[in-house]
Motif scaffolding. Structure first.
Motif, PDB file in Angstrom:
ATOM      1  N   LEU A  32       0.839  -1.493   0.138  1.00 13.29           N
ATOM      2  CA  LEU A  32       0.209  -0.279   0.054  1.00 13.29           C
ATOM      3  C   LEU A  32       0.934   1.451  -0.567  1.00 13.29           C
ATOM      4  N   LEU A  33       1.928   1.125   0.745  1.00  9.58           N
ATOM      5  CA  LEU A  33       3.110   2.310   0.602  1.00  9.58           C
ATOM      6  C   LEU A  33       3.487   2.165  -0.399  1.00  9.58           C
ATOM      7  N   GLU A  34       4.458   1.503  -1.057  1.00  7.73           N
ATOM      8  CA  GLU A  34       4.619   1.347  -2.509  1.00  7.73           C
ATOM      9  C   GLU A  34       3.575   2.101  -3.187  1.00  7.73           C
ATOM     10  N   GLU A  35       2.166   1.659  -3.475  1.00 13.56           N
ATOM     11  CA  GLU A  35       0.774   2.282  -4.226  1.00 13.56           C
ATOM     12  C   GLU A  35       1.375   3.730  -4.187  1.00 13.56           C
ATOM     13  N   LEU A  36       0.895   4.037  -2.879  1.00 15.22           N
ATOM     14  CA  LEU A  36       1.224   5.687  -2.763  1.00 15.22           C
ATOM     15  C   LEU A  36       1.730   6.420  -2.516  1.00 15.22           C
ATOM     16  N   ALA A  37       2.668   5.829  -2.810  1.00 13.31           N
ATOM     17  CA  ALA A  37       4.881   6.898  -3.046  1.00 13.31           C
ATOM     18  C   ALA A  37       4.559   6.561  -3.998  1.00 13.31           C
ATOM     19  N   ASP A  38       4.023   5.478  -4.651  1.00 14.27           N
ATOM     20  CA  ASP A  38       4.312   5.862  -6.827  1.00 14.27           C
ATOM     21  C   ASP A  38       2.949   6.557  -7.367  1.00 14.27           C
ATOM     22  N   TRP A  87       7.867   5.779   2.491  1.00 13.83           N
ATOM     23  CA  TRP A  87       7.723   7.468   3.335  1.00 13.83           C
ATOM     24  C   TRP A  87       8.189   8.718   2.812  1.00 13.83           C
ATOM     25  N   ALA A  88      10.213   9.239   2.947  1.00 15.15           N
ATOM     26  CA  ALA A  88      10.573   9.728   2.213  1.00 15.15           C
ATOM     27  C   ALA A  88       9.750  10.693   0.954  1.00 15.15           C
ATOM     28  N   ARG A  89       9.395   9.396   0.275  1.00 12.93           N
ATOM     29  CA  ARG A  89       8.371  10.317  -1.048  1.00 12.93           C
ATOM     30  C   ARG A  89       7.880  10.697  -0.780  1.00 12.93           C
ATOM     31  N   ILE A  90       6.400   9.802   0.083  1.00  9.36           N
ATOM     32  CA  ILE A  90       5.207  10.721   0.457  1.00  9.36           C
ATOM     33  C   ILE A  90       5.620  12.467   1.051  1.00  9.36           C
ATOM     34  N   LEU A 112       0.792   9.058   9.031  1.00 11.40           N
ATOM     35  CA  LEU A 112       0.416   9.278   7.319  1.00 11.40           C
ATOM     36  C   LEU A 112      -0.321  10.612   7.828  1.00 11.40           C
ATOM     37  N   MET A 113      -1.439  10.520   7.834  1.00 12.99           N
ATOM     38  CA  MET A 113      -2.152  11.809   8.864  1.00 12.99           C
ATOM     39  C   MET A 113      -1.408  13.241   8.880  1.00 12.99           C
ATOM     40  N   MET A 114      -0.196  13.599   9.544  1.00 17.08           N
ATOM     41  CA  MET A 114       0.583  14.487   9.832  1.00 17.08           C
ATOM     42  C   MET A 114       1.443  14.580   8.489  1.00 17.08           C
ATOM     43  N   HIS A 115       1.713  13.678   8.028  1.00 13.64           N
ATOM     44  CA  HIS A 115       2.505  13.694   6.453  1.00 13.64           C
ATOM     45  C   HIS A 115       1.233  15.035   5.293  1.00 13.64           C
ATOM     46  N   ALA A 116      -0.140  15.137   5.813  1.00 12.13           N
ATOM     47  CA  ALA A 116      -0.904  16.340   5.464  1.00 12.13           C
ATOM     48  C   ALA A 116      -0.978  17.536   5.393  1.00 12.13           C
TER      49      ALA A 116
END
Ligand code: CAA
Length: 257
Positions: A32-38, A87-90, A112-116
């Motif tokens: 999931l994280l990889e998909e999100l970063a992509d 995470w770094a890409r997000i 993840l929410m705190m990346h917003a």
């Protein structure tokens, strides 16, 4: 084709991403994280995407890293874990990211929410870093970002007790920007994203960059950084268009130039 993230067709410059592991309360596994970063990498490069909304379902934004997946990792496995790179890409996504949070927002989900940049929370949302209950600590920025968001005492309480806070407390503490009724949360986040999507893209990118810098620098360095970005924007056509449109009492027509 993404499996754990659903996307909706781009509308008014807003891309909507929905975490989609309902059977596991949207626990963030590596795939999931990889998909999100992509997806975020692609969205960052696509001029038609002006802002992104990320959400979960009515039960959970995300209940953390996937504990079952973590169980299989020894220390070497954790050292070789690709997730920090995702995470770094997000974190490097350069456009506005708005989180719409219903239900559980725990552990990696809270991280993840705190990346917003902006967080709209439903009145039934719960925020927490429960890792201590598993004999570990947050591993995707939870301690560092939480302390900057809510201050030392509340961050320490959340990390050390593992107990979540409710949406009202999260609002008071500045962890989220707005509360809504549960059924209005996504709609409100999309409203904000649309408004943002109408603004000058280069100014928006600089705004995000400078706001993020404030978390990492002391005041004098941050002010100097802001002034440089402000000066840089004076070279854009959109800045002239924005000012001209104000004087001519019309809506600006921004081109991202
Ligand atoms: N990882 C994997 N699966 C998870 C999960 C997680 N983080 N959270 C929930 N699930 C799964 C459950 O195992 C369950 O699956 P099954 O039906 O197959 O058993 C399903 O989602 C529904 O969960 P529950 O039955 O537990 O639902 P509940 O309403 O009774 O409880 C909850 C909800 C309090 C959130 C509880 O699920 C829970 O405590 N989850 C774990 C939360 C957590 O510890 N998160 C931190 C993870 S570590 C981390 O995030 C590290 C980091 O910093 C990167």
């Amino acid at each position: 084709m993404p499996t754990f993230l659903l996307t909706e067709p781009l509308h008014n410059g807003v891309l909507i991403l929905r975490l989609n592991r309902p059977d596991a309360l949207n626990a963030l596994n590596t795939a999931l994280l990889e998909e999100l970063a992509d997806l975020l990498d692609d969205a960052g490069l696509n001029d038609d995407v002006r802002s992104v909304v990320i959400t979960g379902n009515e039960r959970a934004f995300a209940a953390g890293a996937d504990v079952r997946e973590m169980a299989g990792l020894d220390a070497v496995g954790v050292m070789q874990d690709p997730r920090p790179r995702y995470w770094a890409r997000i974190a490097a996504f350069p456009k506005p990211l708005i989180a719409a949070v219903n239900g559980y927002c725990l552990g990696g989900g809270c991280e993840l929410m705190m990346h917003a940049d902006i967080v709209v929370a439903s009145s039934d949302a719960q925020f927490g870093q429960p890792e201590i209950n598993l004999g570990i600590i947050p591993g995707a920025g939870g301690t560092q970002r939480l302390i900057r968001a809510v201050g030392k005492a509340l961050a320490s309480q959340m990390v050390m007790t593992g107990q979540p806070i409710d949406a009202e407390r999260a609002l008071q503490a500045g962890l989220v920007s707005e509360l809504t009724e549960p059924e209005l949360c996504l709609e409100r986040a999309i409203d904000i994203a649309r408004r943002i999507a109408r603004q000058a893209p280069l100014a928006m990118q600089q705004a995000k960059d400078v706001l993020n810098r404030a978390q990492e620098s002391h005041l004098a360095a941050g002010l100097a950084y802001e002034r440089k970005a402000f000066t840089l924007l004076a070279a854009t056509e959109d800045r002239n268009e924005g000012i001209r449109a104000f004087i001519e009492k019309r809506r600006p027509d921004y081109r991202g130039r």
